[in-house]
Motif scaffolding. Structure first.
Motif, PDB file in Angstrom:
ATOM      1  N   LEU A 265      -1.529  -7.119 -37.774  1.00 37.40           N
ATOM      2  CA  LEU A 265      -2.419  -7.652 -36.665  1.00 37.40           C
ATOM      3  C   LEU A 265      -3.092  -8.913 -37.207  1.00 37.40           C
ATOM      4  CD1 LEU A 265      -3.368  -6.470 -34.035  1.00 37.40           C
ATOM      5  CD2 LEU A 265      -5.329  -5.796 -34.998  1.00 37.40           C
ATOM      6  N   ALA A 266      -3.401  -9.209 -38.284  1.00 39.50           N
ATOM      7  CA  ALA A 266      -4.030 -10.531 -38.571  1.00 39.50           C
ATOM      8  C   ALA A 266      -3.030 -11.534 -38.277  1.00 39.50           C
ATOM      9  CB  ALA A 266      -4.476 -10.544 -40.135  1.00 39.50           C
ATOM     10  N   ARG A 267      -1.701 -11.330 -38.778  1.00 38.86           N
ATOM     11  CA  ARG A 267      -0.646 -12.286 -38.250  1.00 38.86           C
ATOM     12  C   ARG A 267      -0.686 -12.362 -36.907  1.00 38.86           C
ATOM     13  NH1 ARG A 267       2.762 -13.426 -42.587  1.00 38.86           N
ATOM     14  NH2 ARG A 267       2.614 -11.847 -44.479  1.00 38.86           N
ATOM     15  N   ARG A 268      -0.791 -11.491 -36.060  1.00 32.82           N
ATOM     16  CA  ARG A 268      -0.845 -11.472 -34.612  1.00 32.82           C
ATOM     17  C   ARG A 268      -2.022 -12.436 -34.176  1.00 32.82           C
ATOM     18  NH1 ARG A 268       0.194  -7.787 -30.445  1.00 32.82           N
ATOM     19  NH2 ARG A 268      -0.371  -8.962 -28.349  1.00 32.82           N
ATOM     20  N   ALA A 269      -3.017 -12.261 -34.553  1.00 30.84           N
ATOM     21  CA  ALA A 269      -4.234 -13.112 -34.246  1.00 30.84           C
ATOM     22  C   ALA A 269      -4.252 -14.592 -34.775  1.00 30.84           C
ATOM     23  CB  ALA A 269      -5.482 -12.563 -35.221  1.00 30.84           C
ATOM     24  N   HIS A 270      -3.696 -14.756 -36.055  1.00 26.91           N
ATOM     25  CA  HIS A 270      -3.449 -16.120 -36.383  1.00 26.91           C
ATOM     26  C   HIS A 270      -2.348 -16.932 -35.516  1.00 26.91           C
ATOM     27  CE1 HIS A 270      -3.293 -19.369 -39.216  1.00 26.91           C
ATOM     28  NE2 HIS A 270      -1.903 -19.293 -39.395  1.00 26.91           N
ATOM     29  N   SER A 299      -7.358 -21.850 -44.511  1.00 28.56           N
ATOM     30  CA  SER A 299      -7.856 -20.799 -45.319  1.00 28.56           C
ATOM     31  C   SER A 299      -7.560 -19.285 -44.759  1.00 28.56           C
ATOM     32  CB  SER A 299      -9.492 -20.601 -44.828  1.00 28.56           C
ATOM     33  OG  SER A 299     -10.209 -21.814 -45.304  1.00 28.56           O
ATOM     34  N   SER A 300      -7.114 -19.268 -43.592  1.00 26.49           N
ATOM     35  CA  SER A 300      -6.450 -17.991 -42.922  1.00 26.49           C
ATOM     36  C   SER A 300      -4.839 -17.697 -43.633  1.00 26.49           C
ATOM     37  CB  SER A 300      -6.113 -18.135 -41.363  1.00 26.49           C
ATOM     38  OG  SER A 300      -7.513 -18.067 -40.884  1.00 26.49           O
ATOM     39  N   VAL A 301      -4.169 -19.170 -43.643  1.00 23.98           N
ATOM     40  CA  VAL A 301      -2.955 -18.853 -44.382  1.00 23.98           C
ATOM     41  C   VAL A 301      -3.101 -18.409 -45.912  1.00 23.98           C
ATOM     42  CG1 VAL A 301      -0.935 -20.205 -45.347  1.00 23.98           C
ATOM     43  CG2 VAL A 301      -1.722 -20.750 -43.003  1.00 23.98           C
ATOM     44  N   ILE A 302      -4.173 -18.882 -46.667  1.00 21.59           N
ATOM     45  CA  ILE A 302      -4.484 -18.453 -47.858  1.00 21.59           C
ATOM     46  C   ILE A 302      -4.584 -17.019 -47.866  1.00 21.59           C
ATOM     47  CG2 ILE A 302      -5.883 -18.567 -49.869  1.00 21.59           C
ATOM     48  CD1 ILE A 302      -6.040 -21.782 -48.897  1.00 21.59           C
ATOM     49  N   ASP A 303      -5.378 -16.345 -47.079  1.00 21.28           N
ATOM     50  CA  ASP A 303      -5.903 -15.010 -46.965  1.00 21.28           C
ATOM     51  C   ASP A 303      -4.523 -14.046 -46.446  1.00 21.28           C
ATOM     52  OD1 ASP A 303      -8.653 -15.181 -47.415  1.00 21.28           O
ATOM     53  OD2 ASP A 303      -9.442 -15.150 -45.365  1.00 21.28           O
ATOM     54  N   ILE A 304      -3.969 -14.738 -45.736  1.00 23.52           N
ATOM     55  CA  ILE A 304      -2.722 -13.929 -45.520  1.00 23.52           C
ATOM     56  C   ILE A 304      -1.711 -13.575 -46.602  1.00 23.52           C
ATOM     57  CG2 ILE A 304      -0.632 -13.796 -43.675  1.00 23.52           C
ATOM     58  CD1 ILE A 304      -2.343 -15.092 -41.587  1.00 23.52           C
ATOM     59  N   ARG A 342     -11.573 -12.047 -41.774  1.00 24.70           N
ATOM     60  CA  ARG A 342     -11.944 -13.584 -41.956  1.00 24.70           C
ATOM     61  C   ARG A 342     -10.850 -14.061 -41.080  1.00 24.70           C
ATOM     62  NH1 ARG A 342     -13.017 -12.683 -47.723  1.00 24.70           N
ATOM     63  NH2 ARG A 342     -10.849 -13.342 -47.837  1.00 24.70           N
ATOM     64  N   VAL A 343      -9.581 -13.677 -41.344  1.00 23.44           N
ATOM     65  CA  VAL A 343      -8.479 -14.266 -40.267  1.00 23.44           C
ATOM     66  C   VAL A 343      -8.621 -14.098 -38.774  1.00 23.44           C
ATOM     67  CG1 VAL A 343      -6.137 -14.239 -40.097  1.00 23.44           C
ATOM     68  CG2 VAL A 343      -6.662 -14.060 -42.449  1.00 23.44           C
ATOM     69  N   ILE A 344      -9.085 -13.033 -38.494  1.00 23.91           N
ATOM     70  CA  ILE A 344      -9.244 -12.561 -37.251  1.00 23.91           C
ATOM     71  C   ILE A 344     -10.360 -13.447 -36.431  1.00 23.91           C
ATOM     72  CG2 ILE A 344      -9.292 -10.845 -35.313  1.00 23.91           C
ATOM     73  CD1 ILE A 344      -7.542  -8.935 -37.141  1.00 23.91           C
ATOM     74  N   ASP A 345     -11.645 -13.393 -37.268  1.00 19.59           N
ATOM     75  CA  ASP A 345     -12.818 -14.145 -36.955  1.00 19.59           C
ATOM     76  C   ASP A 345     -12.537 -15.599 -36.834  1.00 19.59           C
ATOM     77  OD1 ASP A 345     -15.740 -14.120 -36.613  1.00 19.59           O
ATOM     78  OD2 ASP A 345     -15.691 -15.166 -38.273  1.00 19.59           O
ATOM     79  N   LEU A 350     -11.654 -20.201 -33.322  1.00 16.38           N
ATOM     80  CA  LEU A 350     -10.585 -21.541 -32.871  1.00 16.38           C
ATOM     81  C   LEU A 350     -10.467 -21.423 -31.634  1.00 16.38           C
ATOM     82  CD1 LEU A 350      -8.431 -21.305 -35.984  1.00 16.38           C
ATOM     83  CD2 LEU A 350      -9.640 -23.427 -35.082  1.00 16.38           C
ATOM     84  N   CYS A 351     -10.460 -20.156 -30.742  1.00 15.94           N
ATOM     85  CA  CYS A 351      -9.851 -20.131 -29.530  1.00 15.94           C
ATOM     86  C   CYS A 351     -11.176 -20.118 -28.626  1.00 15.94           C
ATOM     87  CB  CYS A 351      -9.242 -18.583 -28.933  1.00 15.94           C
ATOM     88  SG  CYS A 351      -7.771 -18.574 -29.831  1.00 15.94           S
ATOM     89  N   GLY A 352     -12.559 -20.379 -29.275  1.00 11.69           N
ATOM     90  CA  GLY A 352     -13.824 -20.854 -28.445  1.00 11.69           C
ATOM     91  C   GLY A 352     -14.079 -19.503 -27.437  1.00 11.69           C
ATOM     92  N   GLY A 353     -14.329 -19.894 -26.350  1.00  9.09           N
ATOM     93  CA  GLY A 353     -15.214 -19.092 -25.212  1.00  9.09           C
ATOM     94  C   GLY A 353     -13.962 -18.098 -24.924  1.00  9.09           C
ATOM     95  N   ASP A 354     -12.682 -18.597 -24.607  1.00 10.37           N
ATOM     96  CA  ASP A 354     -11.646 -17.480 -24.362  1.00 10.37           C
ATOM     97  C   ASP A 354     -11.433 -16.461 -25.525  1.00 10.37           C
ATOM     98  OD1 ASP A 354     -11.217 -18.636 -22.024  1.00 10.37           O
ATOM     99  OD2 ASP A 354      -9.495 -19.830 -22.793  1.00 10.37           O
ATOM    100  N   GLY A 355     -12.034 -16.908 -26.735  1.00 14.43           N
ATOM    101  CA  GLY A 355     -11.675 -15.909 -27.947  1.00 14.43           C
ATOM    102  C   GLY A 355     -12.649 -14.580 -27.649  1.00 14.43           C
TER     103      GLY A 355
END
Length: 415
Positions: A265-270, A299-304, A342-345, A350-355
């Motif tokens: 799911l984190a990969r999907r969010a990323h 940072s997200s790539v590193i976490d994944i 952290r990845v999903i957050d 990064l998606c701002g208001g739509d996020g």
């Protein structure tokens, strides 16, 4: 204790299954996803489950003799991550908690009759289950030794009394595996015992639901009460008095499969965040070209990638040395639960208001993964156990002859 380990598939077969799972999840499963915050319709789940069987991707972790795809533990991760790319994917493929962990334990501990009565229908999607260990305070929670539910010998079997809470999946479960404290006998030590109990057994009562921030697990997390529940001796799963040891056979792999699913799911969010930052302009550039966004993406790539690596190492260890693998699963669980969040957050940010809106699923994804830092042992409880094991291991190494490096005088001597 009976243990049967699958020999698994050839590497080419594993990769073929992963790719077919990827195609199935990113096709009909994603097309059927409910709106963020809504539960999966049971009729849709059954329809997609039937399609998954036709596609040959159903129950990937179950031995072929019981209707699954026959993956060995060390082969689960890639397929489970593909399943987790959709929040409903694991439920559709019948590799979702708590059923997945119960199938694994039944395969290792169950008698042939128990496998026919419980594992076969569970693996085939004809039944669902739950696992009852957690209790209201001061009963078992982070400390399983506080177990207060009891089982006493009776003519022809046992009588179970106790109150359980946070029993995931119980609302729709056909049976439950109950952890209960048992006294010492001539043939068994005092401790805990696991029992297979049908949910329609007299004395089993489904209690009040517990409303939590996660929504996608079918069956909720309600209370379950056991009031004078009588079961036959054949209901014992494994050995009397040995449930705490038996539970480790379930908990280690179950922690790791949570990591696998949520990493998917984190990969999907990323991917959602990457697609947005590659196409949205701000201050004259794509967001992905801005340094502060690049730091978050990296940072997200590193976490994944670090999560993927520790899952692979732990899965291999569970296959070769279950005790060591179970210990490492605590490390994997802490790292992955924190990293996935952290990845999903970051993706939401990064998606701002739509996020934070329900136009994208990221806010719900955050709700889904946040409890993982508590479920299956909180981060803090696991860190306590990890630190104790590390301290003990180093002490034993020094006692066995390893150089003691904690003395100032060791370094004053020089060479």
């Amino acid at each position: 204790m009976q243990r049967t380990h699958s020999s698994g598939l050839d590497p080419s077969e594993v990769e073929d299954l992963r790719l077919r799972t990827r195609e199935f999840i990113r096709g009909p499963v994603m097309d059927a996803e409910p709106r963020p915050g809504q539960a999966l319709n049971l009729a849709v789940r059954r329809e997609l489950g039937a399609a998954a069987k036709v596609a040959g991707v159903y129950a990937p972790h179950v031995a072929r003799e019981y209707g699954g795809q026959g993956l060995a533990v060390e082969q689960w991760s890639g397929v489970f991550q593909e399943a987790g790319y959709s929040p409903i994917g694991p439920a559709v493929l019948n590799c979702m908690a708590p059923d997945e962990g119960n199938m694994h334990m039944l395969a290792l501990l169950g008698t042939e009759q128990q496998k026919r009565d419980y594992l076969l229908p569970l693996a085939g999607g004809e039944a669902t289950s739950c696992f009852a260990m957690s209790e209201p305070h001061p009963g078992a929670g982070s400390d399983p030794e506080a177990l207060s539910t009891t089982a006493a010998p009776a003519v022809g079997g046992w009588i179970i009394n106790g109150h359980k809470r946070f029993i995931s999946g119980a609302m729709f479960a056909g049976f439950v595996i109950v952890m209960a404290r048992t006294a010492a006998t001539e043939n068994a030590p005092a401790g805990a015992t696991m029992f297979l109990v049908n949910m329609d057994t007299p004395g089993v009562t489904l209690g009040a639901p517990i409303h939590t921030m996660d929504r996608y697990l079918p069956g909720g997390h309600p209370h379950v009460e056991f009031d004078g529940v009588k079961v036959l001796g054949s209901a014992v799963l494994g050995e009397v008095g040995r449930a705490f040891a038996h539970a480790q056979l379930r908990l280690g792999p179950a922690r790791l499969t949570h990591c696998m699913r949520w990493l998917g799911l984190a990969r999907r969010a990323h991917d959602i965040a990457m697609d947005r930052t590659n196409t949205r302009n701000i201050f004259g550039s794509h967001i992905s070209e801005l340094g502060i966004a690049q730091d978050m993406i990296a940072s997200s790539v590193i976490d994944i990638e670090s999560s993927d690596a520790i899952i692979a190492k732990c899965a291999a260890l569970l296959a070769s040395d279950p005790k060591a693998g179970s210990a490492l699963s605590s490390v994997a669980k802490v790292h992955c639960s924190e990293a996935v969040y952290r990845v999903i957050d970051r993706s939401l940010q990064l998606c701002g208001g739509d996020g934070v809106s329900d136009g994208l699923p990221l806010a719900q994804y955050l709700n889904e993964v946040r409890p993982f830092r508590i479920y299956d042992g909180s981060t803090e409880t696991h860190k306590w156990a990890i630190a104790r094991r590390a301290t003990k291991s180093r002490r034993q190494s020094v006692e066995a002859g390893e150089p003691f490096l904690g003395s100032v005088r060791f370094y004053e001597g020089g060479r």
